[in-house]
Design an enzyme around this catalytic site. Structure first.
Site, PDB file in Angstrom:
ATOM      1  N   GLU A 299      -1.259  -9.593  -1.192  1.00 20.88           N
ATOM      2  CA  GLU A 299      -2.760 -10.022  -1.118  1.00 20.88           C
ATOM      3  C   GLU A 299      -3.185 -10.099  -2.460  1.00 20.88           C
ATOM      4  OE1 GLU A 299      -4.231  -8.076   3.045  1.00 20.88           O
ATOM      5  OE2 GLU A 299      -3.142  -6.746   1.988  1.00 20.88           O
TER       6      GLU A 299
ATOM      7  N   GLY B  78      -0.225  -5.525   0.355  1.00 22.07           N
ATOM      8  CA  GLY B  78      -1.345  -5.435  -0.706  1.00 22.07           C
ATOM      9  C   GLY B  78      -0.752  -6.146  -1.917  1.00 22.07           C
TER      10      GLY B  78
ATOM     11  N   ALA C 139       0.913  -1.186   0.148  1.00 25.53           N
ATOM     12  CA  ALA C 139       0.074  -0.145  -0.094  1.00 25.53           C
ATOM     13  C   ALA C 139       0.695   1.353   0.140  1.00 25.53           C
ATOM     14  CB  ALA C 139      -0.856   0.087   1.266  1.00 25.53           C
TER      15      ALA C 139
ATOM     16  N   GLU D 217       2.637  -6.282   7.566  1.00 29.88           N
ATOM     17  CA  GLU D 217       1.870  -5.113   8.013  1.00 29.88           C
ATOM     18  C   GLU D 217       2.186  -4.990   9.677  1.00 29.88           C
ATOM     19  OE1 GLU D 217      -0.449  -6.290   4.397  1.00 29.88           O
ATOM     20  OE2 GLU D 217       0.665  -7.271   5.821  1.00 29.88           O
TER      21      GLU D 217
END
Length: 255
Positions: free
Chosen positions: A109, A106, A61, A129
């Protein structure tokens, strides 16, 4: 635009294009959702490749953007974040992630949303994270544990450590490791081969597996049974069985 959809040979490539690291900011997330839904609708797209370019898949992110968000802002945004990734996971066609360089947070993911993952031999994947005082928020706690099992997922999520391609392969996080300069070509070849297959049967197989994993065995068998019977109403089934009887197995040509 930070994401592009390029179509060739029945394969739609969702190409991330936000140099230098393909950080997944809000605009990129929204664009990804938009193009995933377009790939779902388009009949000329029969399989999909997710690709970040030769150097990096997606490093995660946009931390600077997230740092400016408070709790109230993220309560609103977190749904959009998950929806953008779920739009990729719900593409009812074969989807392969071509992972080069970093696929972190991300980025990891996003790779988890694919049906199959081909990684470069220099790829590094992880869910870091926890090092920010957070947990994965775009499906990592759910898709990763379903893919590699809860204990292995907890190891990666609790520690935030990165894994190299060979360990990712042993964990089941990726399905194939190839030289870095072959990643996209092999991913496209995999997708192109499936793009020639029976579209409705492939959709039925994907939805039966994905939906069945979310329920008990008896319900999963009912999902499979309904799709199986329904395919007897399709031209692809007629074409496939006729070819098998007249020409032998594996020679059917699907439209």
């Amino acid at each position: 635009m930070t994401v592009h959809l390029e179509v060739a040979e029945g394969v739609g490539t969702l190409r991330l294009d936000r140099p230098p690291m393909n950080a997944l900011d809000v605009a990129t997330q929204d664009r990804l959702k938009e193009l995933a839904e377009e790939a779902t609708r388009r009949e000329d797209v029969r399989a999909v490749v997710i690709y970040g370019g030769e150097k990096v898949f997606a490093a995660g992110a946009d931390i600077k953007e997230m740092q400016a968000m408070d709790h109230a802002a993220m309560v609103v945004r977190s749904r959009g974040l998950q929806d953008s990734f779920s739009a990729v996971a719900r593409i009812p066609k074969p989807v392969v992630a071509a992972v080069t360089g970093y696929a972190l947070g991300g980025g990891c993911e996003l790779a988890l949303c694919a049906d199959f993952r081909i990684a470069a031999d220099n790829a590094k994947l992880g869910q870091p994270e926890i090092l920010l005082g957070l947990i994965p928020g775009a499906g990592g706690t759910q898709r990763l544990s379903r893919l590699i099992g809860p204990s292995k997922a907890k190891d990666l999520i609790f520690t935030g450590r990165m894994v190299k391609a060979d360990e990712a392969l042993s964990l089941g996080l990726v399905d194939r490791v190839v030289p870095a300069d072959e990643v996209y070509a092999q991913a496209h070849a995999w997708a192109a081969k499936l793009a020639q297959g029976p579209a409705l049967a492939l959709r039925a197989a994907k939805e039966s597996i994905d939906a069945g994993l979310e329920t008990d065995l008896e319900t999963g068998l009912a999902i499979e049974r309904n799709w199986f019977a329904g395919l007897f109403a399709t031209e692809d089934r007629e074409r496939g069985m006729r070819s098998f009887v007249e020409e032998g197995p594996g020679k059917a040509k699907f439209l």
